[in-house]
Design an enzyme around this catalytic site. Structure first.
Site, PDB file in Angstrom:
ATOM      1  N   TYR A  53       0.808  -1.216   0.000  1.00 60.28           N
ATOM      2  CA  TYR A  53       0.000   0.000   0.000  1.00 60.28           C
ATOM      3  C   TYR A  53       0.846   1.274   0.000  1.00 60.28           C
ATOM      4  O   TYR A  53       1.947   1.266   0.526  1.00 60.28           O
ATOM      5  CB  TYR A  53      -0.922   0.029   1.225  1.00 60.28           C
ATOM      6  N   LEU A 238     -18.107  -2.483   0.683  1.00 60.93           N
ATOM      7  CA  LEU A 238     -18.927  -1.589  -0.140  1.00 60.93           C
ATOM      8  C   LEU A 238     -18.671  -1.797  -1.631  1.00 60.93           C
ATOM      9  O   LEU A 238     -19.069  -0.963  -2.453  1.00 60.93           O
ATOM     10  CB  LEU A 238     -18.656  -0.123   0.231  1.00 60.93           C
ATOM     11  N   GLY A 241     -16.975   0.969  -3.273  1.00 66.82           N
ATOM     12  CA  GLY A 241     -17.801   2.174  -3.325  1.00 66.82           C
ATOM     13  C   GLY A 241     -19.083   2.022  -4.123  1.00 66.82           C
ATOM     14  O   GLY A 241     -19.964   2.886  -4.053  1.00 66.82           O
ATOM     15  N   LEU A 243     -21.648   0.152  -3.670  1.00 65.64           N
ATOM     16  CA  LEU A 243     -22.849  -0.005  -2.854  1.00 65.64           C
ATOM     17  C   LEU A 243     -23.251   1.263  -2.114  1.00 65.64           C
ATOM     18  O   LEU A 243     -24.307   1.287  -1.462  1.00 65.64           O
ATOM     19  CB  LEU A 243     -22.668  -1.176  -1.881  1.00 65.64           C
ATOM     20  N   THR A 244     -22.440   2.315  -2.216  1.00 62.95           N
ATOM     21  CA  THR A 244     -22.894   3.613  -1.696  1.00 62.95           C
ATOM     22  C   THR A 244     -23.949   4.223  -2.613  1.00 62.95           C
ATOM     23  O   THR A 244     -24.695   5.109  -2.202  1.00 62.95           O
ATOM     24  CB  THR A 244     -21.735   4.613  -1.594  1.00 62.95           C
ATOM     25  N   GLY A 245     -23.959   3.787  -3.877  1.00 57.90           N
ATOM     26  CA  GLY A 245     -24.853   4.353  -4.882  1.00 57.90           C
ATOM     27  C   GLY A 245     -24.292   5.555  -5.604  1.00 57.90           C
ATOM     28  O   GLY A 245     -24.918   6.079  -6.533  1.00 57.90           O
ATOM     29  N   LYS A 246     -23.075   5.967  -5.233  1.00 58.03           N
ATOM     30  CA  LYS A 246     -22.542   7.211  -5.810  1.00 58.03           C
ATOM     31  C   LYS A 246     -22.148   7.079  -7.277  1.00 58.03           C
ATOM     32  O   LYS A 246     -21.977   8.093  -7.959  1.00 58.03           O
ATOM     33  CB  LYS A 246     -21.347   7.711  -4.999  1.00 58.03           C
TER      34      LYS A 246
END
Length: 347
Positions: A53, A238, A241, A243-246
């Site tokens: 990372y 998520l 990301g 599944l945040t819907g963004k």
């Protein structure tokens, strides 16, 4: 915040683990420290990182910076024994990490020492194999996975040599427990069998992807978790990301992971859109934040040791931590079952 025991180690970890892979690329050292302070003030005691990372994007220039940021925070904070730190040794594929070669006993020795130095500590609580040498179906590799091509004798010898070296670093006091990542039920069980037969460290956890859109763990690995006390550390709860819907309707927010890497590691396909829309609608129908629904579902699974969240902003972090201790109603769980039958593996 609830706490679970990591395998048979006696190590207690918070049900939400703070992931770190954006620190050093999307997040500065000061932002990383702010996230760590807030998370620990709110019951998190578990940090997951890796020598690889940050990953957004990966580069030779930033390699190892995430561990360094954690190290400066550990030194500033003190009370090292209150923190459970997990990190990983990278496998093949990156020329700037041990010339891109596979994981070897010698490489593990070098990697452990380098991580200890960057983290500014004399022990690692959980040391994980980031991905196996023999190949696997993770990282969207299910479509090309061919275990029948693996050399049986070579794989067995390779696993034993790696496990023996992990035994050495545990015996030396550099590592408390060992875990796997991006592995299979067979690989995990093989290492458990070797450990029990040869008096070597037993696998405590497996860190695989798990979320509402990708539930491969529900099958053979769930059975292994139950019978062998190997908990799941779920990464990407998520779905990077989604599944945040963004990202619905093709939106690419500036500075988001999708804007940086293009396809969310292969997850951003037309197949995911109706599934994501369904889960977001279900959350809103019940007055729940979509991110909290997704994380709370992960926390409801009987094999879950901890769900690893990642945030690039404090707002995201606060939302994600709000899922701790949530219990989803039977109506919500029924809605999830219905959508899972419609969209069993859209990513």
């Amino acid at each position: 915040m609830r706490y679970n025991t990591l395998g048979r180690t006696g190590i207690k970890v918070s049900e939400i683990c703070l992931g770190t892979m954006t620190w050093g690329s999307q997040n500065s050292e000061a932002e990383a420290h702010e996230q760590l302070d807030y998370a620990f003030e709110n019951g998190v005691n578990f940090i997951d990182t890796a020598e690889l990372y940050p990953t957004t994007p990966l580069s030779a220039e930033t390699y190892g910076d995430t561990e360094r940021f954690i190290g400066t925070w550990l030194q500033k904070r003190g009370r090292r024994d209150d923190v459970v730190v997990a990190t990983k040794v990278a496998g093949s594929g990156r020329p700037y990490i041990r010339n891109g070669g596979p994981i070897t006993p010698e490489g593990i020795g070098e990697a452990v020492d380098a991580s200890l130095k960057r983290l500014g500590t004399d022990y690692i609580d959980l040391y994980q194999i980031h991905w196996p040498n023999r190949g696997h179906y993770h990282f969207r590799n299910a479509w090309s996975y061919e275990p029948a091509k693996q050399n049986k004798a070579h794989v067995a010898a390779d696993l034993k040599a790696i496990l023996e070296k992990l035994g050495d670093v545990v015996k030396a006091g550099k590592v408390r427990a060992i875990g796997l990542s991006n592995d299979t039920a067979w690989g995990t069980m093989k290492l458990i069998d070797m450990a029990e037969r040869h008096g070597l460290p037993r696998v405590a956890s497996i860190q695989n992807e798990y979320n509402l859109l990708y539930r491969a763990y529900d099958l053979d690995l769930a059975e292994l978790s139950h019978h062998e006390d190997v908990g799941l550390l779920a990464y990407s709860p998520l779905a990077a990301g989604l599944l945040t819907g963004k990202y619905l309707d093709g939106v690419r927010p500036t500075g988001s992971r999708l804007a940086i890497n293009g396809d969310l590691g292969g997850r951003f396909t037309p197949h995911q859109e109706p599934a994501v829309a369904g889960y977001v609608a279900l959350a809103r129908e019940h007055g729940i934040d979509p991110s909290q629904l997704a994380i709370a579902f992960c926390l409801s699974r009987p094999f879950m040791a901890s769900a690893i969240i990642g945030a690039t902003s404090m707002e995201q972090l606060k939302t994600d931590l709000g899922a701790a201790g949530m219990t989803l109603s039977q109506d919500v769980m029924n809605g999830i079952r219905r959508l899972h039958r419609l969209y069993p593996m859209p990513i």
